[in-house]
Design an enzyme around this catalytic site. Structure first.
Site, PDB file in Angstrom:
ATOM      1  N   SER A  39       0.731  -1.161  -0.130  1.00 13.06           N
ATOM      2  CA  SER A  39       0.129  -0.217   0.039  1.00 13.06           C
ATOM      3  C   SER A  39       0.707   1.329   0.129  1.00 13.06           C
ATOM      4  O   SER A  39       1.847   1.699  -0.902  1.00 13.06           O
ATOM      5  CB  SER A  39      -0.764  -0.074   1.090  1.00 13.06           C
ATOM      6  OG  SER A  39      -1.724   1.111   1.224  1.00 13.06           O
ATOM      7  N   ASP A  87      -9.856  -5.023  -3.922  1.00 16.09           N
ATOM      8  CA  ASP A  87      -8.939  -4.034  -3.598  1.00 16.09           C
ATOM      9  C   ASP A  87     -10.112  -2.584  -4.027  1.00 16.09           C
ATOM     10  O   ASP A  87     -10.535  -1.961  -4.543  1.00 16.09           O
ATOM     11  CB  ASP A  87      -8.120  -3.094  -4.754  1.00 16.09           C
ATOM     12  CG  ASP A  87      -6.610  -2.728  -3.505  1.00 16.09           C
ATOM     13  OD1 ASP A  87      -5.581  -2.684  -2.830  1.00 16.09           O
ATOM     14  OD2 ASP A  87      -7.242  -1.043  -2.831  1.00 16.09           O
ATOM     15  N   HIS A 147      -8.248  -5.712   0.733  1.00 10.77           N
ATOM     16  CA  HIS A 147      -6.900  -4.146   0.576  1.00 10.77           C
ATOM     17  C   HIS A 147      -6.539  -4.649   1.725  1.00 10.77           C
ATOM     18  O   HIS A 147      -5.409  -5.050   1.673  1.00 10.77           O
ATOM     19  CB  HIS A 147      -7.464  -2.447   0.345  1.00 10.77           C
ATOM     20  CG  HIS A 147      -6.298  -2.170   0.251  1.00 10.77           C
ATOM     21  ND1 HIS A 147      -5.300  -1.972  -0.672  1.00 10.77           N
ATOM     22  CD2 HIS A 147      -5.543  -1.334   1.584  1.00 10.77           C
ATOM     23  CE1 HIS A 147      -3.811  -0.809  -0.539  1.00 10.77           C
ATOM     24  NE2 HIS A 147      -4.426  -0.267   0.948  1.00 10.77           N
TER      25      HIS A 147
HETATM   26  C1  LIG Z   1     -12.994  -1.805 -10.427  1.00  7.63           C
HETATM   27  O1  LIG Z   1     -13.760  -0.993 -11.708  1.00  7.63           O
HETATM   28  C2  LIG Z   1     -14.642  -2.087 -12.753  1.00  7.63           C
HETATM   29  C3  LIG Z   1     -15.042  -1.491 -14.189  1.00  7.63           C
HETATM   30  O2  LIG Z   1     -15.382  -0.170 -13.742  1.00  7.63           O
HETATM   31  C4  LIG Z   1     -15.708  -2.677 -12.481  1.00  7.63           C
HETATM   32  O3  LIG Z   1     -16.281  -3.051 -12.472  1.00  7.63           O
HETATM   33  C5  LIG Z   1     -15.109  -2.871 -10.721  1.00  7.63           C
HETATM   34  O4  LIG Z   1     -16.764  -3.387  -9.710  1.00  7.63           O
HETATM   35  C6  LIG Z   1     -14.130  -2.192  -9.693  1.00  7.63           C
HETATM   36  N1  LIG Z   1     -14.142  -3.668  -8.439  1.00  7.63           N
HETATM   37  C7  LIG Z   1     -13.958  -2.487  -7.621  1.00  7.63           C
HETATM   38  C8  LIG Z   1     -13.176  -3.702  -6.559  1.00  7.63           C
HETATM   39  O5  LIG Z   1     -14.573  -1.786  -7.353  1.00  7.63           O
END
Ligand SMILES: *[C@@H]1O[C@H](CO)[C@@H](O)[C@H](O)[C@H]1NC(C)=O
Ligand SMILES: *[C@@H]1O[C@H](CO)[C@@H](O)[C@H](O)[C@H]1NC(C)=O
Ligand SMILES: *[C@@H]1O[C@H](CO)[C@@H](O)[C@H](O)[C@H]1NC(C)=O
Ligand SMILES: *[C@@H]1O[C@H](CO)[C@@H](O)[C@H](O)[C@H]1NC(C)=O
Length: 417
Positions: free
Chosen positions: A176, A317, A349
């Site tokens: 981190s 995360d 995380h």
């Molecule tokens: C990360 O971003 C993707 C695409 O924008 C999304 O689908 C996903 O849910 C996100 N992951 C988290 C853990 O927020």
């Protein structure tokens, strides 16, 4: 703060990494400021480094030497200090009876002593720089990268009193906030300290881009990272201090400024679930040219490291979306960096800091032993859990070490069956 009393006039003209002063830690080293870590020796070393503007600065590293040390193996471990108060630095936090901001204030840097002890148990000498510098400039990652590289230089120059080999195998590790310092050290290595032979860096819980963290952590468990980071940057960049002057609502200023005297746990508790935009007159503050210039300068992905990397990251995360790390790894790989990228499904995380540690230790051990790395990048997705035999064996060791601490038993290879 040990810096002010030890700093010597004219230090600016010394070469980066020059040792300016050293001493045994006056308080001794202790886990959770109580249980003594039974080391063969420990040193605090004040050394010259370079800030974000290329100007001279000075910071401290703590060198930990286990019993039965292998002086040819040096790990630079970067803690996730993540705070804007200089009294949260590991050189202070690792000492017996250290206390900043109440009983829980220093828990987070101190908890990382348990991970550090798994490295000490292997006989490695571990050096832990105060990589946020004398003003605790959290997120001033350019400065942190310099502080890490110069702490390695200082460790190499310390042989006379530490007995560290003058040509040890060197590795870097951080999670981190610690991965930002380690990652910037890896990125700046070729330009700033090309003479250092670094065998590899393990970067966990990577946070390649700063701006998206703000909205991703706002009104949540980790909202406290935002005032800590903005305050940390304002400690380094006059333009950010100026921005806060302009945008902070007068009625909220005192509460925001509390982040200047809190460590990570205190920040998390203080700002839990809050809306950081309720502190400012305009939600566009973080996307002003002045803010973007500083945030972009401190994003990862400015240079591709020439040393091998392990990158480990939870797919879930919640502080920095895994997609930003996917992009960073692609950039590195396309530019020729050897990256072993491990993504994990069963963590987030916080838990990945622990669940990912066994893989990091095994990878670092291979680098320490000179096992060649794959010249191509590899990516794997895993389900790391406490049932994984490697996790059990290595985390068992962590817990064993913390128990040994409480009993005051020597930490070193002889204690590990
Ligand atoms: C990360 O971003 C993707 C695409 O924008 C999304 O689908 C996903 O849910 C996100 N992951 C988290 C853990 O927020
Ligand atoms: C740091 O460097 C900048 C640009 O080189 C200079 O303008 C500034 O005055 C320096 N600051 C200090 C504190 O020395
Ligand atoms: C973050 O949220 C604020 C407030 O809702 C909004 O004004 C801003 O555009 C968002 N920034 C980004 C980068 O999504
Ligand atoms: C970071 O530090 C390097 C020196 O190591 C310097 O050349 C570079 O300009 C700095 N980058 C930024 C964006 O401040």
């Amino acid at each position: 703060m040990i810096i002010k009393s030890l700093i010597v006039a004219g230090y600016e003209s010394e070469a980066p990494g020059t040792i300016l002063a050293y001493r045994a830690p006056p308080g001794g080293i202790a886990a959770f400021s109580a249980a003594t870590v039974n080391l063969d020796a420990a040193w605090q070393v004040l050394y010259r480094t370079t800030d974000s503007f290329g100007n001279a600065s000075a910071t401290v590293t703590t060198i930990l030497i286990p019993h039965n040390a292998d002086y040819t193996k040096l790990l630079s471990y970067q803690v996730a200090e993540d705070a804007a108060d200089p009294n949260c630095a590991p050189s202070y936090a690792f000492q017996k009876s250290a206390a900043t901001d109440g009983a829980l204030g220093l828990i987070l840097p101190q908890a990382e002593l348990l991970l550090i002890e798994t490295a000490l148990a292997r006989g490695w000498v571990v050096t832990v720089p105060d990589h946020l510098g004398p003003k605790s400039t959290f997120l001033a990652n350019n400065l942190s990268g310099h502080a890490v590289l110069d702490n390695v230089r200082a460790a190499l120059a310390s042989s006379k009193f530490t007995k560290i080999s003058t040509d040890p195998t060197i590795t870097l590790w951080g999670y981190s906030g610690g991965s930002l310092a380690s990652g910037f050290a890896a990125e700046l290595h070729a330009s700033y300290a090309p003479e250092l032979k670094i065998a590899g860096a393990a970067l966990g819980g990577t946070v390649p881009l700063i701006l998206p963290v703000i909205n991703q952590t706002n009104k949540g468990a980790f909202t406290g990272l935002i005032p800590a980071g903005i305050m940390g940057l304002s400690n380094e960049y006059p333009s950010i201090a100026q921005l806060l002057q302009e945008y902070l609502l007068p009625a909220k200023k005192a509460e925001f400024n509390k982040a200047a005297s809190k460590c990570l746990t205190g920040d998390i508790i203080e700002y839990l679930g809050q809306d950081v935009y309720s502190y400012v007159s305009d939600p566009g503050i973080f996307e002003t040219p002045a803010a973007l210039q500083v945030l972009n300068a401190n994003n990862m992905g400015q240079h591709a490291p020439t040393i091998p990397l392990l990158v480990y990251k939870s797919i879930n995360d919640e502080i920095s979306n895994v997609t930003y790390t996917d992009d960073l790894v692609s950039y590195y790989c396309n530019a020729g960096t050897s990256v072993e990228y491990k993504k994990d499904y069963l963590s987030e995380h916080g838990t990945m800091a622990v669940l990912g540690a066994p893989d990091a230790i095994m990878w670092l051990e291979d680098r320490m032993r000179g096992v060649p790395v794959d010249s191509k990048c590899t990516t794997s997705s895993t389900f790391t859990s406490l049932l994984d035999p490697n996790t059990l064996v290595l985390l068992g060791e962590v817990l064993v070490n913390s128990l040994l601490d409480l009993l005051g038993a020597p930490v070193g290879p002889i204690m590990i069956g």
